[in-house]
Enzyme design. Structure first.
Site, PDB file in Angstrom:
ATOM      1  N   SER A  25       0.840  -1.200   0.000  1.00  0.00           N
ATOM      2  CA  SER A  25       0.000   0.000   0.000  1.00  0.00           C
ATOM      3  C   SER A  25       0.868   1.241   0.000  1.00  0.00           C
ATOM      4  O   SER A  25       1.996   1.230   0.523  1.00  0.00           O
ATOM      5  CB  SER A  25      -0.905   0.012   1.240  1.00  0.00           C
ATOM      6  OG  SER A  25      -1.575   1.252   1.373  1.00  0.00           O
ATOM      7  N   TYR A  49      -1.509  -0.025  10.222  1.00  0.00           N
ATOM      8  CA  TYR A  49      -1.596  -0.497   8.840  1.00  0.00           C
ATOM      9  C   TYR A  49      -0.382  -0.046   8.024  1.00  0.00           C
ATOM     10  O   TYR A  49       0.207  -0.837   7.277  1.00  0.00           O
ATOM     11  CB  TYR A  49      -2.883   0.024   8.212  1.00  0.00           C
ATOM     12  CG  TYR A  49      -3.086  -0.368   6.772  1.00  0.00           C
ATOM     13  CD1 TYR A  49      -3.385  -1.684   6.432  1.00  0.00           C
ATOM     14  CD2 TYR A  49      -3.013   0.575   5.749  1.00  0.00           C
ATOM     15  CE1 TYR A  49      -3.585  -2.056   5.111  1.00  0.00           C
ATOM     16  CE2 TYR A  49      -3.219   0.225   4.429  1.00  0.00           C
ATOM     17  CZ  TYR A  49      -3.504  -1.094   4.112  1.00  0.00           C
ATOM     18  OH  TYR A  49      -3.707  -1.453   2.805  1.00  0.00           O
ATOM     19  N   LYS A  70       2.367  -2.501   6.156  1.00  0.00           N
ATOM     20  CA  LYS A  70       2.629  -2.496   4.716  1.00  0.00           C
ATOM     21  C   LYS A  70       4.071  -2.082   4.402  1.00  0.00           C
ATOM     22  O   LYS A  70       4.652  -2.552   3.420  1.00  0.00           O
ATOM     23  CB  LYS A  70       1.634  -1.579   4.015  1.00  0.00           C
ATOM     24  CG  LYS A  70       0.211  -2.132   3.980  1.00  0.00           C
ATOM     25  CD  LYS A  70       0.132  -3.504   3.331  1.00  0.00           C
ATOM     26  CE  LYS A  70      -1.309  -3.941   3.100  1.00  0.00           C
ATOM     27  NZ  LYS A  70      -1.397  -5.299   2.509  1.00  0.00           N
TER      28      LYS A  70
END
Length: 254
Positions: free
Chosen positions: A144, A157, A161
């Site tokens: 991401s 998150y 990533k």
């Protein structure tokens, strides 16, 4: 012919999170490019829909119900793939996700769960599948833009990533020269995961922050995945394609 460089005829592609969104788009595109498709996810109805889409176009596909949070279920995938079509020669590590978090409120258990979901599963499955790949093996990790940029409310998150991107670089060295390992770092993609945060106003804000003037579609990510899985990228490994519409800053509007 040049177009043959993007064909994956004879390949067997395992795609996690293959029932919808990016995984579904990858499954359909790789099938059209010649691969036999195995999709894994938790929801049978979504898997069945994708398998039907692929078979309706005359291609081969199979589905495996798998809860990626269960390590034993992930460990069973290679044998299940072998029973369906044979050992995968392409692995798309697409399963993952997670919204914004407040580090003042999120405890370590929630952080570790998100880290495992986004990095641990991909690591485990890669190590299980790679030993049976031949010299044309390709692993594509769906990371991401959150793993590339620093931004508020993405300490869980985004960190996960970012770890996936570094894992991609390291596994590329571990498995070279026979297996290529690359990643894609999409920006905002119009999937179900994002749509719950969007309305007309917030989407316009995100478009305005994106030089190409739109959000990505799942098919945009699938096209990059096909490139990385195909002979067209045969001299590329350990790299991450940032698919952000030209936005070198966060487009998150909140």
């Amino acid at each position: 012919m040049l177009t043959n460089a993007f064909r994956v005829d004879g390949d067997i592609a395992l795609i996690t999170g293959g029932g919808r969104g990016i995984g579904r788009a990858c499954a359909n595109l790789l099938a059209d490019a010649g691969a036999k498709i195995i999709i894994a996810a938790r929801t049978k109805s979504e898997l069945d829909r994708v398998v039907d889409e692929i078979k309706d176009r005359g291609h081969e596909a199979s589905a495996i119900i798998c809860d990626a949070s269960d390590n034993d279920a992930v460990r069973a995938l290679p044998e299940q793939c072998a029973a369906a079509f044979g050992p995968p020669t392409i692995l798309i590590n697409n399963v993952g996700g997670g919204g914004p978090n407040d580090p003042r409120a999120q405890d370590i258990d929630a952080f570790e769960a998100q880290f495992h979901f986004n990095v641990g599963v991909a690591y485990l499955l890669s190590t299980l599948v790679a030993p049976n790949m031949d010299e044309r093996g390709a692993i594509v990790n769906i990371a991401s833009q959150a793993g590339v940029l620093a931004q508020k409310n993405f300490s869980a998150y985004g960190t996960a990533k970012a770890a996936m991107i570094q894992m991609t670089r390291n596994l590329a060295h571990d498995y070279a020269p026979n297996i290529r390992v690359n990643a894609i770092a999409p920006g905002a993609v119009k999937t179900d995961a994002l749509m719950k945060y969007l309305n007309a106003e917030t989407e316009e804000l995100m478009r305005a922050k994106t030089p190409l003037g739109r959000l990505a579609e799942a098919e945009d990510v699938a096209s990059s995945a096909l490139f990385l899985a195909s002979p067209a990228s045969s001299f590329m490994t350990g790299k991450t394609l940032v698919l952000d519409g030209g936005a070198e800053w966060t487009t998150w509007p909140f």
